[in-house]
Scaffold this motif. Structure first.
Motif, PDB file in Angstrom:
ATOM      1  N   ARG A 151       0.817  -1.225   0.000  1.00 13.13           N
ATOM      2  CA  ARG A 151       0.000   0.000   0.000  1.00 13.13           C
ATOM      3  C   ARG A 151       0.844   1.266   0.000  1.00 13.13           C
ATOM      4  N   ASP A 152       2.146   1.121   0.130  1.00 14.22           N
ATOM      5  CA  ASP A 152       3.018   2.300   0.187  1.00 14.22           C
ATOM      6  C   ASP A 152       3.136   2.966  -1.188  1.00 14.22           C
ATOM      7  N   HIS A 153       3.440   4.243  -1.141  1.00 16.82           N
ATOM      8  CA  HIS A 153       3.650   4.997  -2.380  1.00 16.82           C
ATOM      9  C   HIS A 153       5.125   5.369  -2.528  1.00 16.82           C
ATOM     10  N   LEU A 154       5.496   5.674  -3.759  1.00 17.70           N
ATOM     11  CA  LEU A 154       6.869   6.086  -4.043  1.00 17.70           C
ATOM     12  C   LEU A 154       6.835   7.300  -4.967  1.00 17.70           C
ATOM     13  N   ALA A 155       7.829   8.150  -4.798  1.00 24.28           N
ATOM     14  CA  ALA A 155       8.007   9.272  -5.723  1.00 24.28           C
ATOM     15  C   ALA A 155       9.471   9.276  -6.130  1.00 24.28           C
ATOM     16  N   THR A 156       9.696   9.244  -7.435  1.00 28.46           N
ATOM     17  CA  THR A 156      11.080   9.181  -7.918  1.00 28.46           C
ATOM     18  C   THR A 156      11.350  10.316  -8.892  1.00 28.46           C
ATOM     19  N   THR A 157      12.528  10.288  -9.467  1.00 31.68           N
ATOM     20  CA  THR A 157      13.051  11.418 -10.242  1.00 31.68           C
ATOM     21  C   THR A 157      13.419  11.005 -11.667  1.00 31.68           C
ATOM     22  N   HIS A 158      14.167  11.880 -12.322  1.00 31.57           N
ATOM     23  CA  HIS A 158      14.708  11.557 -13.640  1.00 31.57           C
ATOM     24  C   HIS A 158      15.637  10.338 -13.596  1.00 31.57           C
ATOM     25  N   ARG A 159      16.214  10.033 -12.433  1.00 32.85           N
ATOM     26  CA  ARG A 159      17.107   8.855 -12.337  1.00 32.85           C
ATOM     27  C   ARG A 159      16.310   7.726 -11.680  1.00 32.85           C
ATOM     28  N   ASN A 160      15.350   7.208 -12.447  1.00 36.04           N
ATOM     29  CA  ASN A 160      14.322   6.366 -11.842  1.00 36.04           C
ATOM     30  C   ASN A 160      14.341   4.903 -12.227  1.00 36.04           C
ATOM     31  N   HIS A 161      15.117   4.513 -13.236  1.00 35.91           N
ATOM     32  CA  HIS A 161      14.984   3.145 -13.774  1.00 35.91           C
ATOM     33  C   HIS A 161      15.107   2.100 -12.667  1.00 35.91           C
ATOM     34  N   GLY A 162      16.102   2.274 -11.814  1.00 38.39           N
ATOM     35  CA  GLY A 162      16.352   1.278 -10.770  1.00 38.39           C
ATOM     36  C   GLY A 162      15.185   1.182  -9.804  1.00 38.39           C
ATOM     37  N   HIS A 163      14.584   2.301  -9.493  1.00 34.93           N
ATOM     38  CA  HIS A 163      13.473   2.296  -8.538  1.00 34.93           C
ATOM     39  C   HIS A 163      12.272   1.534  -9.100  1.00 34.93           C
ATOM     40  N   VAL A 164      12.004   1.783 -10.374  1.00 40.42           N
ATOM     41  CA  VAL A 164      10.835   1.156 -10.994  1.00 40.42           C
ATOM     42  C   VAL A 164      11.046  -0.358 -11.080  1.00 40.42           C
ATOM     43  N   ILE A 165      12.258  -0.771 -11.437  1.00 37.73           N
ATOM     44  CA  ILE A 165      12.554  -2.206 -11.514  1.00 37.73           C
ATOM     45  C   ILE A 165      12.532  -2.825 -10.107  1.00 37.73           C
ATOM     46  N   ALA A 166      13.115  -2.144  -9.143  1.00 36.90           N
ATOM     47  CA  ALA A 166      13.169  -2.703  -7.786  1.00 36.90           C
ATOM     48  C   ALA A 166      11.768  -2.875  -7.206  1.00 36.90           C
ATOM     49  N   ARG A 167      10.860  -2.034  -7.590  1.00 36.51           N
ATOM     50  CA  ARG A 167       9.500  -2.126  -7.063  1.00 36.51           C
ATOM     51  C   ARG A 167       8.739  -3.288  -7.699  1.00 36.51           C
TER      52      ARG A 167
END
Lengths: 340, 325
Positions: free
Chosen positions: A60-76
């Protein structure tokens, strides 16, 4: 490592980090082959931070990322094929080709829209935390941003609001300016703070802040878990500064795969490390660092590392095929989605 | 001898260098005037010749805009580079509600001779947040001079005027113009604001365009000439002040008007110029005014969608043909 990760978590983080790395090795190759236009930013060198931090989150948690986001999206846990298709501007991308690399996001997994305006994600995450608090379900919002974002005025406003309203927000600052070139050497502008200690900025409004080695997955996991636990029980926001070494390939204006395709034998065998970028391979590459720790378990562990990598490489091969086979979105569809 | 042809980027740097040489109160807040592309090295000359008058600020648009405005009020003449035009939104209150109003609200006692510079426009792959052209929004903030050079020669002359102006001035450079080459006049001097330039003469239709759209209009005009239609391309060069007389005189000669604009259609530059001509030059018109502008959508990353909503030479030529259909 500050201390060991639980073994199952360590293996699962390695799996995530290898997918992040193989994903971005594909991105840089496809960019150089001309499959998409425009500037892009890679996450190589920060995989331990993103993987360990995002591993602490719930559904249920949310995330906010930046222009350097590829890793975050894959990790999620986003589908790498659809993520890559988005970077190529294809209709089968996560956002139908609207966002591209700058705005990559997977809203179904809790991402807010990805702002590529420096400081944007810090301020949006405060809104995410506001909604989490209103829902009252113990969820939180994690902001993942670089050190430069704290140079923007809105960052201070956001930190102040989060502190005043005790919002459940984990501010994760990925400070990747260590050994960055900066404008003077022909690279990107980099860290430009009068404050020598970035943690002192959130601390000035009473937000607990801690600095960790961003290439140390255990340290990141510990620090983020503690901040997250405080958020979930109404204790207000937390701030973690993860220090990472700038990947040599992201120093120039355009990413350049100067360290080649990651060779895990550098972690699992005694092979000699290349002279060029020796420090990177020996001390800083977070994927090699975690792989070395796990490889210390012996031959079975080394075999397991290579098996995981082979599996992730197969996954990426399919993802690349999926993305390249994707149709371009219809030009007229540019007029859709201006309003809900 | 200065070169007879130059790139837009080189001409802009020449103007900055000349202004820095002429006035010790001129300085640069922000050093990436040419963006981060291949032309950025042209700025090295300014760095080495004026090291104490160029600073690399933090990523803090509101802060540097306000610093520039305050410095201007106190007697300096700063050139504040805000980078990609979208970043200027972070400095909006400083630009439209400090710089623009200060002279007026002090009864003319305070001048704000600051120049803001930004790289505007659909640049290719910039997606929703890095493709803006905020000049129409700025035009709705009385008190700002708005400058849109379309050629290297204009970039030079208009930049000199911006840095000599007593008013807050916004200088918008299209990111795709930086690399274009063009002739330079033998005598280099400031180009006064409010003086439109007829970039191409023609008897059949007036095309009014600014910034990169001038280049697209010229390309369209070349195509149309092959079809027997002679288009006159009028470049106002500054929106504030606006040279209405030159535009109206051209429409009087041709009887037809197409206005080209990279801002979204509603309340855009094309709309304002069309309204002005409809109001003051209705009797000259032999056909309805055509507006060629960006669709009222954000910009998509996908290239085909980006191109679909953005004006280009083909769309301009098509709009002209509609008038002769």
């Amino acid at each position: 490592m500050s201390h060991a990760l639980p073994e199952s978590l360590a293996w699962s983080l390695l799996e995530t980090m290898l997918l992040m790395r193989r994903f971005e090795e594909a991105v840089v190759r496809l960019a150089q082959e001309g499959h998409f236009k425009g500037h892009y930013h890679l996450y190589i060198g920060e995989e331990a931070t993103g993987a360990a931090a995002i591993a602490t989150l719930g559904e249920r948690d949310h995330l906010a990322t930046t222009h350097r986001n590829h890793g975050h999206v894959i990790a999620r846990g986003a589908d790498p094929g659809r993520a890559l298709a988005e970077i190529l501007g294809r209709a089968n991308g996560l956002l139908g080709g609207r966002g591209g690399t700058l705005h990559l996001s997977d809203p179904a997994l809790g991402f807010l829209a990805t702002s590529a305006i420096v400081g944007g994600c810090i301020s949006l995450s405060v809104g995410g935390g506001y909604a989490c608090k209103q829902r009252g379900d113990g969820s939180l919002t994690m902001a993942l941003f670089g050190d430069g974002a704290l140079e923007e005025g809105v960052a201070f406003e956001a930190l102040n609001i989060a502190a005043l309203w005790k919002l459940p927000v984990v501010f994760l600052c990925e400070n990747n300016s260590v050994n960055a070139w900066g404008s003077a050497k022909g690279g990107f502008p980099t860290l430009n703070h009068a404050a020598k200690d970035l943690c002192s900025i959130p601390q000035s409004v009473g937000i607990p802040a801690v600095r960790v080695d961003g290439a140390d997955a255990a340290a990141v996991h510990d620090a983020v878990s503690e901040a997250a636990a405080r958020c979930r029980t109404g204790g207000g926001p937390g701030f973690v500064e993860a220090i990472t070494e700038r990947w040599p390939g992201s120093n120039p204006l355009w990413p350049d795969p100067v360290t080649g395709v990651t060779d895990l034998r550098m972690a699992t065998t005694d092979m000699a490390l290349p002279q060029e970028h020796h420090n990177w391979f020996r001390h800083h590459d977070p994927v090699l660092r975690l792989a070395r720790l796990l490889a210390a378990g012996g031959k079975d562990s080394a075999d397991r590392i290579h098996a995981i990598d082979a599996q992730q490489q197969r996954r990426m091969a399919k993802a690349i095929d999926f993305a390249l086979a994707g149709a371009m979105p219809a030009a007229e569809a540019a007029l859709d989605h201006v309003f809900a | 001898m200065p070169p007879t042809t130059q790139s837009f980027a080189a001409a802009l740097v020449d103007a900055l260098h000349d202004a820095l040489s002429a006035d010790r109160m001129v300085s640069l807040i922000g050093s990436h005037v040419l963006g981060l592309g291949p032309q950025r090295h042209l700025m090295d000359r300014i760095r080495s010749d004026f090291p104490d008058r160029i600073v690399d600020p933090p990523t803090a648009e509101a802060g540097i805009a306000a610093a520039g405005i305050g410095a201007a009020m106190a007697g300096a003449h700063p050139f504040v580079d805000l980078g990609t035009a979208a970043f200027s939104f972070l400095a909006w209150t400083q630009m439209v509600n400090e710089a623009a109003v200060a002279h007026y609200m002090t009864g003319g006692a305070v001048n704000v001779p600051v120049t803001f510079h930004m790289l505007h426009g659909v640049r290719g792959g910039g997606a929703a947040q890095h493709s803006h052209s905020p000049q129409a929004m700025l035009w709705n903030a009385p008190g700002l001079e708005i400058v849109l050079p379309s050629t290297p020669a204009d970039a030079y002359g208009l930049t000199l005027s911006a840095l000599a102006s007593r008013n807050p001035t916004v200088l918008l450079t299209h990111a795709k113009l930086l690399g274009i080459e063009g002739p330079m006049p033998s005598e280099r001097k400031a180009i006064p604001f409010g003086k439109a330039d007829i970039k191409r003469q023609g008897r059949d239709v007036t095309i009014v365009a600014t910034s990169l759209m001038v280049q697209y209009a010229l390309a369209a005009a070349a195509t149309l000439a092959g079809e027997g239609i002679e288009a006159e391309v009028v470049d106002p060069r500054t929106l504030v002040p606006l040279d209405e007389a030159t535009i109206l005189a051209s429409v009087e000669r041709t009887g037809r008007l197409v206005v080209v604009d990279e801002c979204p259609l509603r309340c855009g530059i094309a709309s304002e110029i069309a309204a002005t001509v409809a109001e003051r030059g209705f009797r000259f018109l032999r056909a309805p005014i055509q507006r060629v502008a960006r669709a009222d959508t954000p910009i998509a990353f996908a290239q085909a969608q980006e191109e679909f909503v953005t004006p280009d030479a083909g769309k301009i030529a098509a709009a002209v043909r509609r008038l002769f259909g």
